[in-house]
Design a protein around this motif. Structure first.
Motif, mmCIF file in Angstrom:
data_model
loop_
_atom_site.group_PDB
_atom_site.id
_atom_site.type_symbol
_atom_site.label_atom_id
_atom_site.label_comp_id
_atom_site.label_asym_id
_atom_site.label_seq_id
_atom_site.Cartn_x
_atom_site.Cartn_y
_atom_site.Cartn_z
ATOM 1 N N GLN A 8 14.026 -16.487 -13.170
ATOM 2 C CA GLN A 8 13.326 -15.438 -12.431
ATOM 3 C C GLN A 8 13.621 -14.071 -13.030
ATOM 4 O OE1 GLN A 8 14.294 -16.650 -8.259
ATOM 5 N NE2 GLN A 8 12.852 -14.981 -7.866
ATOM 6 N N PHE A 13 16.271 -5.956 -12.967
ATOM 7 C CA PHE A 13 15.573 -6.209 -11.705
ATOM 8 C C PHE A 13 16.557 -6.406 -10.554
ATOM 9 C CE2 PHE A 13 12.490 -7.259 -14.891
ATOM 10 C CZ PHE A 13 11.244 -7.074 -14.315
ATOM 11 N N SER A 14 17.641 -7.193 -10.842
ATOM 12 C CA SER A 14 18.468 -7.672 -9.730
ATOM 13 C C SER A 14 19.209 -6.542 -9.028
ATOM 14 C CB SER A 14 19.468 -8.707 -10.238
ATOM 15 O OG SER A 14 20.366 -8.099 -11.146
ATOM 16 N N GLU A 71 16.991 -1.809 -5.683
ATOM 17 C CA GLU A 71 16.741 -1.994 -4.250
ATOM 18 C C GLU A 71 15.491 -1.178 -3.974
ATOM 19 O OE1 GLU A 71 19.537 -2.741 -1.564
ATOM 20 O OE2 GLU A 71 17.891 -2.773 -0.115
ATOM 21 N N THR A 101 14.414 -11.631 -11.432
ATOM 22 C CA THR A 101 15.553 -11.088 -10.696
ATOM 23 C C THR A 101 16.892 -11.604 -11.227
ATOM 24 O OG1 THR A 101 15.076 -12.793 -9.075
ATOM 25 C CG2 THR A 101 14.398 -10.555 -8.536
ATOM 26 N N ASP A 102 16.840 -12.525 -12.207
ATOM 27 C CA ASP A 102 18.088 -12.923 -12.854
ATOM 28 C C ASP A 102 18.547 -11.849 -13.836
ATOM 29 O OD1 ASP A 102 17.868 -15.214 -11.449
ATOM 30 O OD2 ASP A 102 17.190 -16.461 -13.117
#
Lengths: 215, 643, 184
Positions: free
Chosen positions: B135, B142-143, B146, B137-138
């Protein structure tokens, strides 16, 4: 009436007037260039009339603060004088010091401030910047000398007071700012001829009629 | 808002909401693949339009059907043009592709849409959890974000109000309209939201003052006159999700009792202007906004295009320009919340502040307070540019350190260079050296270090950046943008520039630094408005943290970073230069490179403009071009006399 | 067919045409002072610059002095008082572009075209303007030619861009010459 203490001296002032006016009315001189007595919202632009007021962290412009009861004011602190001297040097760095040929000689507020602050009419170590050309003669009756002008804006203020719409303006921006009569050459009406309020009010004679440009 | 109308209003909105959801459902259920293309200014600059054309044409050629959805910007500028392909029947989750050139677009249609092969080598990651593709978000880029303000940016169509409503848009406004004015203001106060325009004034307090101010009429203004020459998040937000800002404005207007809301957007941002205008008319058409009884409450929206004056970011100057005057600031007090536009109480909030409001109303003050730092709740958006691997817009919770932001999230410094400084807050901010990398990002910590949250501009600088040169750059900017009203700013900034000009040209004198410092402090203390008061910050911070660099310029006429062109020279190392190689000759824009007698190359120093093109052009295996400072360190290579 | 005359007309409408067009545009705005900047923007969008005649007409429309209009217009970066070139070149000097050599790009355009920042070439083909951040910092350094954003600029690309327009111009000229039928 309000009572305030200026430099340990108690003075009285009318309600609602500024600290600057209160001091000037009581014979306490504070250097100032852009303020006109009775102005409701002064431009606060010349940055000369600093004072220190008890309770305020930093020097403030005395033209923009209303005098209130019990206020404690100092007009002569080191910090105030420091700011005034720097402001004066800055103005000198763009001012053509040619008092001998200037019609404002001997009634010029810049001369008075120099004497008051005990500084020469020179910019210190700062470089001198004069505008070129040194005169704008586009107006049929009036000449404007940008290197005398310190942009106090009094001319525009009185012109607006007299005519509703000022016939002159600040033009350009920042360091290049000048007073401009743009478009006036096409309006050869009598209004300017009969008024000349801007000439009367200009403290440094940067605005003069064509025949009195040099004395 | 008449309380009697509330049930009727809720009903009306429910119908709109149902319509939005139905539209979205129909779209999702269509068997056609969806191609989302980032079409904000930066995407377009990177060629998104050509990419879109390529998709359209290839689809036509291959006789395939797909829905192309133009969306805004997700903030990942390094990856532009960004494309997300949602092709459910392929069995793959929605996939994020970076740098989709027209050629890549063609390949994607042929391989993925026609053949089912998603071309993994071009995939950055999947947008949803799955067991085939990692993903997005990995990845730390991205991760660690917020996204409150930019949550929907790049994912919805900014020109379709239903897209926003289907995602829960305008629900906060409806909720707000069922609350009292005081309840809303209390909620915003409790959330601790601070103005994102730079100074960090408490938004709830501002609104409270405006509500309590007496006036026949009140205004709400969204300040999108983003002037920092290194920040562009306000533009991106308006281009990518204008409705969220309008919703914030509407809530504010209702809370303070304003009947006019004005979006003040720079005219240099034509796409943002267009999208805000479209968004307003869509909201009016649906009956959300409108004068008198036309909308859910009495509110008139309009857009004003700023004409290009940095000083108009200052509240009182902004008001002057709205009134048709020169944008020269006034003395404060009176503050705009007391006496603003045309003398009426006026709330002026930044884009990001207003865009934070809907989420606070929706999820509550406590939820917001739990994000970020204690005294600076919520998120911060930075445009991180300059020498970083992954530049772009980053929304992070307040309190994240500079180090995390620059190195973990944005990938650190490229080309194996060392970190030197980070400039935060643009022309009003300051440069912080490596010692400050552990500083948490919040209003107070940054001010304490001498920088400023400011506009959120963040320029990362590597060892090749000269701090004196950068200070000169910012002073040049503020000097040009000074309104000219007050003595200190008008004339003082010019002298700061004079001195820095001399220093960067190697004409610095003893005493220059002392004068620079005292003049800078006087301008800070003596100027009328925020522009002048903060203009010396870039000088003061760089003098504090990089004084030795100033001294090298003055004493040794040397620019340690090799950036000041008057103080550097390029030369060709004849031991490394390859006989007969001409790579540098064509790269020189001024024909300063000549051939020596033994068919190597030399640089005519009298012609050289020090652009560094020859250095870039010299083949890596030779690496023969050298840069030195001071310039007299370059060996003299005579041009052979032509026979 | 004579293209150049009609082109001249489109670029520099004569005074009467200009006054007629400005008057038509002014009808779209009421005479409130707050409309001053939107009016000036509208006129410039259409005519590409603010002609002296237009300034006088705007002043009359709003009922203020011409100097007031001039004072406001000269305050803002947006307004021009001379017609720009057919291909305006804007070189970004935002922070990110500056640290990546934006000033070198500007200099290269200036050198190539023989004009300075703020000027227009004598054939009115190009004009150069420095701008503060077009908001594409990740592509720095950036220049905008016509409306096309050119990212990752390099001094060596400058020549190519200018040459590209010149070649295009020459091609159009050649086609005109070769066009059969009516004499020019």
């Amino acid at each position: 009436m309000v009572r305030l203490v200026v430099n340990d001296l108690e003075i009285e002032a009318e309600d609602g007037i500024s600290v600057l006016e209160a001091c000037l009315n009581n014979g306490i001189y504070i250097p100032n260039l852009c303020f006109i007595n009775g102005m409701s919202s002064p431009p606060v632009s010349c940055r000369m009339c600093f004072v220190e007021i008890e309770g305020e962290a930093r020097p403030v412009s005395s033209c923009a603060v209303k005098a209130t009861d019990g206020m404690k004011v100092r007009t002569d602190t080191e910090q105030v004088r420091g700011l005034q001297r720097t402001a004066f040097q800055l103005l000198m760095s763009v001012h053509d010091v040619d008092c001998g040929r200037c019609p404002a000689n001997k009634r010029c507020p810049l001369q008075r401030i120099a004497v008051f602050l005990k500084v020469p009419l020179r910019p210190g170590r700062l470089e001198k910047h004069l505008k070129n050309p040194d005169v704008d003669n586009v107006h049929p009756l009036i000449d404007y000398y940008p290197n005398r002008c310190m942009l106090c804006g009094k001319c525009i203020f009185v012109c607006r007071e007299k005519h509703g719409q000022p016939r002159m303006t600040f033009a350009k921006r920042g360091f290049e700012t000048v007073i401009s009569f743009y478009g006036e050459k096409d309006l050869s009406g009598p209004a300017c001829k009969e008024c000349l309020a801007c000439i009367d009010i200009c403290p440094v004679r940067a605005i003069v009629t064509k025949d009195q440009a040099v004395e | 808002m008449n309380p009697a109308n509330r049930p009727e209003m809720t009903q009306r909105f429910e119908a709109i909401y149902n319509e939005a959801v139905a539209r979205k459902k129909a779209l999702n259920e269509s068997s056609q693949p969806m191609i989302y293309i980032g079409m904000a200014t930066c995407g377009l600059a990177a060629g998104a339009l050509e990419t879109r054309q390529s998709f359209e044409q290839t689809l036509l050629e291959e006789d395939l059907a797909a829905i192309i959805r133009p969306v805004g910007c997700i903030g990942h500028c390094y990856a532009e043009p960004v494309v997300i392909i949602d092709h459910p029947s392929s069995g793959f989750p929605p996939l994020f592709y970076q740098q989709v050139t027209p050629g890549k677009a063609k390949m994607l249609v042929k391989s993925f849409l026609a053949g089912g092969d998603p071309l993994f080598e071009h995939v950055l990651g999947a947008m949803k959890a799955n067991d085939m593709v990692p993903q997005v978000t990995d990845f730390p880029r991205f991760s660690q974000e917020e996204r409150i303000v930019m949550g929907k940016c790049g994912l919805i169509d900014p020109e379709d109000i239903y897209d926003y409503i289907a995602e829960g848009g305008y629900l906060s406004l409806i909720k707000a309209l069922t609350l009292s004015q005081d309840e809303i203001i209390k909620e915003i106060k409790n959330s601790g939201l601070r103005g994102r325009g730079g100074a960090g004034f408490l938004t709830g307090r501002k609104w409270g003052l405006a509500k309590d101010a007496q006036g026949l009429k009140k205004f709400v203004i969204c300040n999108a006159d983003e002037g920092d020459p290194g920040a562009y998040m306000d533009r991106t937000i308006l281009e990518s999700n204008p409705h969220q800002v309008l919703e914030g404005m509407a809530i504010c207007a209702y809370a303070v009792g304003a009947t006019e809301a004005i979006a003040y957007v720079r005219s240099e941002y034509p796409i943002a202007v267009k999208r805000v205008v479209t968004a307003i008319s869509q909201a009016e058409e649906l009956g959300l906004f409108g004068e008198g009884a036309q909308g859910f409450f009495d509110i008139k929206f309009s857009v004003f295009k700023g004409s290009g004056a940095f000083v108009c970011g200052e509240e009182t100057a902004l008001i002057q320009s709205l009134e048709g005057n020169r944008g020269m600031p006034r003395h404060r007090p009176p503050y705009p919340v007391q006496k603003g536009l045309n003398g009426h109480p006026t709330v002026i909030n930044n884009v990001k502040t207003l865009a934070s409001v809907p989420a606070i109303i929706n999820k509550g003050a406590q939820w917001y307070r739990d994000i970020g730092a204690r005294q600076s709740p919520g998120t911060a958006i930075f445009s991180v540019v300059g020498s970083v691997v992954h530049p772009g817009l980053v929304e992070i919770p307040m309190g994240v350190t500079l180090e995390t932001l620059i190195f973990d999230i944005c990938g650190g410094i490229p080309n194996k260079k060392g970190f030197k400084a980070v400039q935060i807050g643009g022309p009003s901010g300051g440069c912080l050296p490596a010692d400050f990398l552990a500083t948490p990002i919040d209003f107070d910590s940054l001010s304490g270090a001498g920088a400023m949250m400011g506009s959120g501009g963040m320029v990362v600088m590597d060892e090749d950046t000269c701090m004196v040169n950068v200070a000169r750059y910012f002073v040049d900017f503020t000097q040009k943008e000074s309104c000219g009203k007050c003595t200190f700013c008008r004339i003082g900034t010019r002298h700061l520039l004079d001195i820095l000009d001399r220093i960067t040209k190697g004409e610095g004198r003893e005493g220059d630094l002392e004068q620079l410092e005292s003049l800078a402090l006087a301008i800070k203390a003596g100027s009328l408005c925020g522009l002048g008061k903060t203009a010396p910050n870039p000088i003061l911070t760089s003098l504090r943290y990089f004084r030795d660099e100033y001294e090298a310029h003055i004493m040794e006429k040397r620019c340690p970073a090799g950036m000041c062109r008057k103080l550097t020279a390029y030369y060709i190392d004849l031991d490394r230069c390859a006989r007969g190689c001409d790579a540098c000759v064509g790269s020189c824009p001024v024909e300063a490179i000549f051939t020596t007698k033994n068919r190597k190359k030399g640089i005519d120093q009298s012609l050289c403009v020090k652009c560094g093109e020859c250095m870039a052009a010299c083949p890596q295996q030779y690496d023969a071009v050298r840069k030195v400072s001071p310039p007299d360190k370059a060996p003299v290579i005579e041009r052979p006399v032509e026979e | 067919m004579n293209y150049s005359a009609s082109e001249e007309e489109a670029g520099l409408p004569d005074k009467i045409a200009l006054e007629r067009d400005v008057a038509a545009r002014l009808k779209g705005f009421d005479n409130h002072r707050r409309n001053l900047i939107p009016i000036l923007q509208d006129i410039q969008d259409h005519f590409l610059y603010l002609a002296p005649e237009a300034i006088l007409m705007v002043a009359e429309h709003i009922g203020i002095g011409a100097s007031e209009v001039y004072g406001v217009a000269t305050f803002y970066n947006q307004f021009r008082f001379h017609p720009p070139g057919r291909h305006p070149i804007k070189v970004c000097l935002g922070t990110a572009c500056h640290v990546r050599g934006g000033d070198i790009i500007l200099e290269n355009f200036e050198r190539k075209l023989g004009i300075s920042d703020g000027e227009t070439t004598t054939d009115r083909e190009f004009s150069i303007e420095r701008v503060a951040c077009v908001g594409c910092c990740a592509l720095a350094p950036v220049a905008v030619v016509d409306e096309n954003i050119q990212g990752h600029m390099a001094p060596s690309k400058v020549e190519g861009i200018v040459l590209g327009y010149k070649i295009e111009r020459d091609r159009i000229d050649r086609e005109r010459e070769n066009e059969p039928g009516e004499p020019a």
